[in-house]
Design a protein around this motif. Structure first.
Motif, mmCIF file in Angstrom:
data_model
loop_
_atom_site.group_PDB
_atom_site.id
_atom_site.type_symbol
_atom_site.label_atom_id
_atom_site.label_comp_id
_atom_site.label_asym_id
_atom_site.label_seq_id
_atom_site.Cartn_x
_atom_site.Cartn_y
_atom_site.Cartn_z
ATOM 1 N N ASN A 162 0.816 -1.216 0.000
ATOM 2 C CA ASN A 162 0.000 0.000 0.000
ATOM 3 C C ASN A 162 0.846 1.261 0.000
ATOM 4 N N GLU A 163 2.083 1.172 0.460
ATOM 5 C CA GLU A 163 2.964 2.332 0.538
ATOM 6 C C GLU A 163 3.686 2.517 -0.795
ATOM 7 N N THR A 164 3.547 3.715 -1.371
ATOM 8 C CA THR A 164 4.148 3.986 -2.676
ATOM 9 C C THR A 164 5.665 3.955 -2.624
ATOM 10 N N SER A 165 6.236 4.450 -1.540
ATOM 11 C CA SER A 165 7.695 4.478 -1.440
ATOM 12 C C SER A 165 8.275 3.069 -1.406
ATOM 13 N N ILE A 166 7.565 2.129 -0.794
ATOM 14 C CA ILE A 166 8.046 0.746 -0.773
ATOM 15 C C ILE A 166 7.968 0.143 -2.171
ATOM 16 N N GLN A 167 6.940 0.467 -2.910
ATOM 17 C CA GLN A 167 6.856 -0.002 -4.288
ATOM 18 C C GLN A 167 8.032 0.511 -5.117
ATOM 19 N N GLU A 168 8.382 1.770 -4.906
ATOM 20 C CA GLU A 168 9.522 2.331 -5.641
ATOM 21 C C GLU A 168 10.828 1.660 -5.231
ATOM 22 N N ASP A 169 10.991 1.419 -3.933
ATOM 23 C CA ASP A 169 12.195 0.706 -3.484
ATOM 24 C C ASP A 169 12.258 -0.693 -4.078
ATOM 25 N N CYS A 170 11.124 -1.343 -4.138
ATOM 26 C CA CYS A 170 11.072 -2.692 -4.710
ATOM 27 C C CYS A 170 11.487 -2.665 -6.178
ATOM 28 N N GLU A 171 11.004 -1.712 -6.917
ATOM 29 C CA GLU A 171 11.365 -1.598 -8.330
ATOM 30 C C GLU A 171 12.862 -1.306 -8.494
ATOM 31 N N ASN A 172 13.365 -0.381 -7.711
ATOM 32 C CA ASN A 172 14.779 -0.005 -7.844
ATOM 33 C C ASN A 172 15.701 -1.173 -7.489
ATOM 34 N N LEU A 173 15.355 -1.902 -6.441
ATOM 35 C CA LEU A 173 16.192 -3.036 -6.049
ATOM 36 C C LEU A 173 16.126 -4.166 -7.068
ATOM 37 N N PHE A 174 14.951 -4.399 -7.628
ATOM 38 C CA PHE A 174 14.852 -5.440 -8.656
ATOM 39 C C PHE A 174 15.670 -5.051 -9.887
ATOM 40 N N GLN A 175 15.622 -3.789 -10.240
ATOM 41 C CA GLN A 175 16.417 -3.343 -11.384
ATOM 42 C C GLN A 175 17.913 -3.470 -11.109
ATOM 43 N N GLU A 221 4.577 -17.871 -7.523
ATOM 44 C CA GLU A 221 4.289 -16.686 -6.721
ATOM 45 C C GLU A 221 5.209 -15.535 -7.090
ATOM 46 N N VAL A 222 6.459 -15.846 -7.386
ATOM 47 C CA VAL A 222 7.416 -14.793 -7.737
ATOM 48 C C VAL A 222 7.124 -14.252 -9.130
ATOM 49 N N ALA A 223 6.719 -15.119 -10.055
ATOM 50 C CA ALA A 223 6.516 -14.702 -11.440
ATOM 51 C C ALA A 223 5.455 -13.614 -11.545
ATOM 52 N N ILE A 224 4.395 -13.710 -10.744
ATOM 53 C CA ILE A 224 3.349 -12.675 -10.778
ATOM 54 C C ILE A 224 3.915 -11.318 -10.387
ATOM 55 N N CYS A 225 4.718 -11.311 -9.346
ATOM 56 C CA CYS A 225 5.310 -10.043 -8.885
ATOM 57 C C CYS A 225 6.325 -9.512 -9.886
ATOM 58 N N VAL A 226 7.079 -10.411 -10.517
ATOM 59 C CA VAL A 226 8.070 -9.977 -11.506
ATOM 60 C C VAL A 226 7.377 -9.300 -12.679
ATOM 61 N N ARG A 227 6.251 -9.849 -13.114
ATOM 62 C CA ARG A 227 5.521 -9.230 -14.219
ATOM 63 C C ARG A 227 5.025 -7.843 -13.845
ATOM 64 N N LYS A 228 4.554 -7.685 -12.606
ATOM 65 C CA LYS A 228 4.083 -6.364 -12.177
ATOM 66 C C LYS A 228 5.233 -5.375 -12.084
ATOM 67 N N ILE A 229 6.383 -5.821 -11.582
ATOM 68 C CA ILE A 229 7.540 -4.926 -11.475
ATOM 69 C C ILE A 229 8.008 -4.504 -12.859
ATOM 70 N N CYS A 230 8.130 -5.466 -13.755
ATOM 71 C CA CYS A 230 8.591 -5.135 -15.108
ATOM 72 C C CYS A 230 7.587 -4.237 -15.828
ATOM 73 N N SER A 253 5.670 -2.011 -14.400
ATOM 74 C CA SER A 253 5.847 -0.659 -13.863
ATOM 75 C C SER A 253 7.128 -0.013 -14.382
ATOM 76 N N LEU A 254 8.213 -0.790 -14.414
ATOM 77 C CA LEU A 254 9.466 -0.246 -14.947
ATOM 78 C C LEU A 254 9.342 0.067 -16.428
ATOM 79 N N GLY A 255 8.604 -0.772 -17.167
ATOM 80 C CA GLY A 255 8.425 -0.517 -18.593
ATOM 81 C C GLY A 255 7.640 0.745 -18.858
#
Length: 1315
Positions: free
Chosen positions: A520-533, A574-583, A585-587
């Motif tokens: 729910n926290e936007t900043s955590i979503q951004e951290d998640c994206e940056n770390l995955f990248q 379970e991981v694949a669903i999150c990876v698709r969402k991260i990619c 958002s990054l895309g």
């Protein structure tokens, strides 16, 4: 010149005449007039020395003693006017400095105290003047000897009257007079000795400290005060220098400990460090006082966060100016402080950080001999700091962990020194990992955050991969309710993955961090994206230009370490669903680099090249796991980076593999393991082709579309491939069409072709099955029967594929004609129910559920997809779905129907709402997968408001908190603790009483009757009724989870509702306590009232407020006031509502000899333990209950004190086991002495310590008696027993034989200690 001499004579005569008149009236206490004081001052400042001598001679000639001048002058210094008092003080000090003055007659204790009082009174008026006027005047800085003797000072004007009563008039001239008085005082101290003056030093120091405190902007005054203080300390004639230094330092302590960094604080510290500390280097007497100063300041330090930080800074500034041995001594004192009271422990934790930060070299211990390591004060401080990480106080634990994390950054990068240090402080042992794990799971948020910071800092320095227990703790912290904790856990886990990218770390990281993209926290979503990248995509992009080396044998040797583990880990469902969402958002943000796609292609190419270089068959080769899947995700945003030649090559390669699989008849037996991997790669390859279809040329696109359609018409693919083929074909048609209408027409055309072909296959299959069932009554030959079964098996697989293709085609083209398909599917799904068979196929008696379970299941799935696009069909078949969900014994079918019902709820909310109570029955399904799927799907519907928290839904969800599956329990904790607490904060409070009756399957509560609503036959499925330990613990776990979501005022209201609706109902007979369910409800209510979660804790503004040490001042005051109000209301409710109900209920339970009497008394003890002094007043209506309760409280406190002492003794004994043994008796005595010092001398604690010591003494003596060693008892003179046999061996008749025999058989004295 003659006129000036005449004026001096006149002034002298006037002074003498005033003194003579006052002395003649015997009125020596009358003050001198301001005119006489000014005249006397003018004589002392301007006249030659012989004139002053003349003044004393004339005073003596007139028969006036020195006291005749001293007493009026002292009275003037006592005047209420600050100006007159300072004028008199200046004149008095000038007299002491004048030549030939009777020094011993003038300097008396009383007059000196009058001088100090005059200075103190002037401080009040000093604030009335402007700070600018506090600068020293030019002539005020000159001493008496600097005056020009041949010059004449202008005669001061004669005042017309006494000082005005106006405060401003009284304060006029004070800023100019006070510096001059202090200058004169400094000069006087050079002539007089305070050693012989009683009580002169302390008032003088207090006066000067008062000036320093009230004159922060008057720098000239501060310099003068420090000059006087230095004179007091540096000169032994003013008394013992240690005593003087102690008085001075004690007076300066309030300024040093100022909560703000004021100029007076800086000046006081500078005076100590630049003047007194250098003096202490030369003077041991002063050094003794200086050594004690930091310790004194440490004890007096405040507890609040900001003032404590200022105190630590002040202490460290002083300590750093001292010698090395003094700093080491203070460090030892700080280590001892860590064992003191909570306030001292908290300060010690901060001081250790400051000490070690100021001296980083204290960590370097490798050059010292082994036996001197314990003397390294830095190591001892660090050990003490780590011990405080397990402190009982929350603030101390958090601060200790935070400071330890900061200190780890100071460690040298020398690995030898680091490893030696880890061994010294115990960090290299398993205990440190347990410490980190336990602190990461601490109840307090501030401790958890600090522990995560410590883990982050220690990962690199430990020098080995992170242990499994810590990884699990970090993974759990990623689901913490607080945002700051989740952020800290992400950072710690990512740091571990960055430094040690091994399999276990990567697995935990992939299952913990990427899933926070839905946080729910936007900043955590951004951290998640940056770390995955950073940790995934950037690592992959490094392989874009790698080539195959000649000597390369393995693929892993060519690429960065852990890269393939990362890519393989993304294959998890379970991981694949999150990876698709991260990619995705990054895309959208255009952050996916082209080099990522090129690197993935390069990996596949290099893998194929290495495989072919070993002369192995290409059919046995598979791409690195996860590469095709990740390529299918990222290629959507970088389609131009994918090479068509690369895709075309692998597409034909996959076709070749498929043909060879069909040639080997692998479809029948499921194929080899590689075939499943090829199938997955084909799915992702098709997705990649669909992503880049817009970039394809027309001819390759048309050829590919025809190929896809032909393969679909064969109906012999893996079901996952079917869906991928359908979606890829739709994408090709849509993107390559000139207009949208043209694309829709093309899609509709090939969908109708597929549906017709699939319907034909299903019809043929049904005909064959029916014919086979008719011929089953005859007796065929075995060979024909086997051939027919084999044929039907192949047809079944084809029919399953056809049914699945129908569903996929309907989803991509809802406008397709499905009229002929519905009766066929209806026949299959209703093959067991003769009443709902189609009229067209009335004679069919085949059960497809038994004959072809896969076809039966996929027919339900396809029917669900058709219902999603046809609302009329949905109205007819939704009841059938609900009926099948209830009666099916196939877990896979129930799971698929549950997914379909969730989609129906979104699409047709009103139709499904009446079946929610039946859908929730799946929460108690026998299959864990179905329960978890149901919980997740219903939670999503609840969050999107398609389903409301009403009726039995919330109550049935509570059972997931105690589910047998740990995964479901974890999901339930997250739902109730995070999502539900924010979305519906009052739900737990409103449904709490109802939940008690529901879980106990008690139908007395009216809401519970309404919620069950005719479902009593199934109520036991969602109840945890029973009085066994397991059932009670499960119910209490649910109650505690709900209580933790309530605010203090809701806890108060819940307590009142428990008393009114359960306890009062039981006492009034409305709740039957003879019934098992009613008795369980009453027991639960009493246990809830007694649990610690029910107690109203001090109100914190929010959960995030725990992150601060003590909280802010303003918010803390508001919350404290609110807490006091709630506490007062709670006490009032306890006295007026709860106690009368408890008294009545106790009488009822005693009359029935109920086993709940003890539970009620325990509940009362917990409720009233904070009001022990008021129990007489509260329980005035029942004296017997009052006595029993007081006895129970005393018994409980005694038992608690006994357990506390036993635990403390065990801890001391464990620490003593590492020391050298001491003589017998001394060690045990020392243990109990240390325990008594540690726990204090409170009544029950002291009694428990004494009992334990006495018990140990008795046990020791009894052991010695068994060993027949000399003891005090044996040393006593006691009568000896004669033998029962005489000299001839005849038994004595005076002693019974059985008594002596019993003595012989007496048991030896044994201790009750464990072996």
């Amino acid at each position: 010149m003659e006129d000036d001499d005449a004026d001096e004579i006149e002034t002298l005569s006037s002074i003498l005449s005033e003194l003579e008149s006052s002395h003649g009236r015997r009125d020596d206490e009358s003050p001198l007039s301001e005119r006489s004081i000014l005249g006397l001052q003018s004589l002392l400042d301007a006249a030659p020395d012989n004139a002053v001598v003349v003044f004393w001679d004339r005073l003596a000639a007139g028969g006036l003693p020195a006291s005749a001048l001293l007493r009026p002058l002292s009275s003037s210094m006592e005047d209420s006017s600050p100006r007159l008092a300072l004028l008199a003080a200046r004149a008095y000090l000038s007299l002491l400095l004048s030549p030939a003055s009777p020094l011993f007659s003038l300097f008396t204790p009383l007059s000196f105290l009058s001088l100090l009082r005059a200075i103190r009174r002037s401080l009040k008026s000093l604030t009335l003047s402007s700070p600018a006027s506090a600068e020293l005047p030019l002539d005020a800085s000159r001493g008496p000897s600097d005056r020009r003797r041949n010059g004449r000072k202008r005669k001061p004007p004669r005042p017309a009257c006494r000082a005005s009563t106006s405060p401003m008039d009284q304060a006029s001239g004070v800023p100019e007079l006070l510096p001059r008085v202090l200058q004169l005082l400094d000069s006087v101290l050079c002539r007089v000795q305070l050693d012989g003056t009683a009580d002169a030093l302390k008032p003088l120091v207090e006066t000067l400290s008062g000036i320093l405190s009230s004159s922060s902007s008057h720098h000239g005054l501060q310099d003068l005060c420090f000059r006087v203080l230095y004179s007091l300390v540096s000169k032994p004639e003013h008394g013992d220098q240690t005593t003087s230094a102690i008085e001075v330092l004690r007076a300066l302590a309030p300024m040093i400990m100022s909560p703000v960094k004021s100029p007076s604080r800086a000046s006081a510290i500078a005076f100590i460090t630049k003047m007194l500390v250098p003096l202490g280097y030369e003077n041991d007497a002063v050094r003794k006082a200086l050594v004690c100063l930091p310790r004194f300041l440490s004890i007096k330090a405040p507890e609040k966060s900001e003032p404590r930080a200022c105190a630590v800074d002040s202490i460290m500034e002083i300590v750093q100016a001292m010698r090395e041995e003094d700093r080491v001594g203070f460090a030892g004192f700080v280590v001892k402080m860590t064992q003191g009271k909570s306030q001292l422990r908290l300060l010690a934790v901060d001081l250790i950080l400051a000490l070690l930060t100021s001296s980083p070299n204290s960590f370097v211990v490798k050059e010292l001999p082994q036996d001197s390591n314990d003397n390294v004060w830095g190591v001892n401080c660090l050990r003490a700091l780590i011990q405080r990480c397990t402190d009982s106080a929350t603030v101390i634990r958090a601060r200790a962990l935070t400071n330890t994390a900061q200190l780890l950054g100071l460690l040298t990068v020398d690995s030898d020194s680091d490893s030696h240090l880890w061994d010294l402080i115990g960090m290299g042992k398993v205990g440190f990992s347990d410490l980190l794990r336990s602190r990461c799971q601490d109840d307090k948020a501030a401790v958890r955050k600090a522990a995560l910071l410590l883990v982050t800092k220690s990962i690199k320095l430990i020098g080995r991969p992170v242990e499994e227990v810590i990884l699990k703790a970090l993974s759990s912290a990623c689901s913490d309710p607080l945002v700051t904790i989740r952020k800290a856990a992400i950072i710690a886990l990512s740091e571990a993955c960055r430094i040690y990218p091994d399999g276990s770390v990567i697995t935990e990281w992939l299952h913990s961090v990427p899933r926070l993209i839905v946080d729910n926290e936007t900043s955590i979503q951004e951290d998640c994206e940056n770390l995955f990248q950073e940790l995934v995509l950037d690592r992959i992009s490094l392989a874009s230009n790698l080539n195959v080396e000649k000597d390369a044998t393995t693929l892993e040797s060519l690429f960065p370490k852990g890269l393939f583990d990362l890519i393989k880990g993304t294959c998890d469902s379970e991981v694949a669903i999150c990876v698709r969402k991260i990619c995705a958002s990054l895309g959208k943000k255009k952050k996916i680099k082209v080099s990522v796609v090129r690197s993935l292609q390069n990996m596949i190419k290099i893998s194929e090249s290495l495989w072919l270089s070993t002369d192995k068959s290409i059919e046995k080769w598979t791409a690195p796991p996860g590469t095709w899947q990740l390529l299918s995700v990222v290629s959507l945003f970088t389609p131009k980076a994918v090479e068509w030649e690369f895709l075309h090559h692998h597409w034909h390669l996959l076709d070749k593999v498929i043909q060879e699989e069909h040639g080997k008849n692998n479809i029948d037996d499921g194929g080899e393991p590689n075939s499943f991997m090829w199938a997955g790669d084909r799915v992702h390859l098709l997705q990649t082709i669909a992503n880049v279809s817009l970039e394809l040329l027309p001819e390759p696109a048309a050829e590919l579309a025809c190929n896809l359609l032909d393969r679909l018409k064969n109906f012999n693919m893996n079901l996952n491939e079917v869906d991928a083929h359908v979606k890829a074909l739709k994408t090709l048609c849509k993107r390559k069409a000139a207009r949208a209408e043209e694309g829709d027409t093309l899609v509709l055309k090939w969908v109708q072709q597929l549906l017709s072909k699939a319907l034909e296959i299903l019809d043929n299959y049904l005909s064959d099955v029916q014919e086979s069932s008719k011929n089953s009554f005859h007796t065929p030959q075995n060979r024909r029967k086997g051939a027919r079964d084999s044929s039907i098996s192949k047809l079944t697989l084809k029919a399953v594929t056809a049914a699945f293709t129908i569903g996929s085609s309907i989803i991509v083209c809802p406008s397709a004609n499905i009229q002929g398909i519905v009766p066929v599917l209806h026949t299959i799904i209703t093959s067991e129910n003769s009443e709902t068979k189609s009229r067209k196929l009335v004679g069919s008696t085949v059960s497809f559920k038994e004959l072809a379970p896969p076809l039966y299941i996929h027919s339900w799935v396809t029917m669900g997809k058709m219902c999603l696009v046809d609302d009329k069909l949905a109205k007819r078949y939704i009841p059938l779905f609900v009926q099948e969900l209830e009666r099916s014994d196939d877990a896979a079918l129930r799971n698929n129907i549950m997914v379909a019902m969730t989609d129906f709820c979104v699409r047709y909310t009103a139709l499904v709402d009446c079946y929610i109570h039946k859908i929730t029955m799946s929460l108690r399904d026998s299959c864990e997968v179905v329960r978890r799927q149901t919980f997740i799907l219903l939670s999503q519907l609840l969050q999107r408001d398609y389903v409301k928290w009403r009726g039995v839904l919330f109550l049935r969800f509570l059972l997931s908190l105690v589910d047998e599956s740990a995964k479901i329990r974890h999901l339930a904790d997250f739902l109730f603790g995070n999502i539900l607490k924010a979305k519906a904060p009052l739900l737990a409070y409103n449904s709490f009483i109802e939940a008690i009756f529901f879980l106990n399957d008690c139908s007395i509560h009216p809401l519970n009757n309404e919620s069950q609503g005719g479902l009593n036959n199934r109520s036991q499925l969602f109840s945890i009724r029973g009085s066994d330990e397991k059932s009670r613990s499960q119910r209490m776990h649910i109650y505690v989870s709900l209580l933790r979501q309530m605010a203090p005022e809701h806890l108060l209201a819940t307590s009142a509702k428990l008393c009114a609706e359960i306890l009062a109902a039981a006492s009034d007979g409305l709740l039957n306590i003879d019934d098992v369910a009613g008795l369980s409800v009453l027991r639960d209510a009493l246990e809830i009232l007694a649990c610690k979660e029910m107690r109203i804790q001090p109100i914190r503004g929010s959960d995030s407020a725990e992150m601060d040490d003590e909280g802010s001042e303003g918010g803390g005051n508001i919350n404290a006031a609110r807490g006091r109000v709630v506490t007062q209301v709670a006490k009032k409710n306890l006295i007026q509502i709860a106690i009368p109900i408890f008294i009545e209920l106790k009488q009822l339970l005693e009359s029935k000899n109920s086993p709940l009497t003890g539970c009620l008394m325990e509940c009362l003890r917990v409720l009233l333990k904070d009001y022990k002094s008021e129990i007489d007043e509260i329980l005035v209506a029942d004296k017997q209950l009052q006595k029993e309760l007081l006895y129970d409280i005393q018994k409980y406190e005694a038992a608690k004190a006994k357990s506390t002492v036993a635990e403390a003794i065990a801890n001391v004994q464990r620490s003593e086991s590492y020391r050298s043994p001491q003589p017998n008796g001394q060690n045990s005595t020392g243990i109990y002495t240390r325990v008594a010092e540690k726990l204090g001398t409170q009544g029950k604690i002291a009694s428990a310590v004494a009992d334990a010591a006495a018990k140990a003494k008795v046990i020791s003596m009894l052991k010695e008696a068994n060993r027949k060693s000399p003891t005090p008892l044996r040393a006593m003179s006691v009568p000896k027993l004669k033998d029962s046999l005489g000299s001839a061996g005849v038994p004595s008749s005076r002693r019974p034989q059985n008594v002596l025999e019993s003595l012989r058989r007496r048991q030896s004295f044994e201790s009750d200690e464990g072996e």
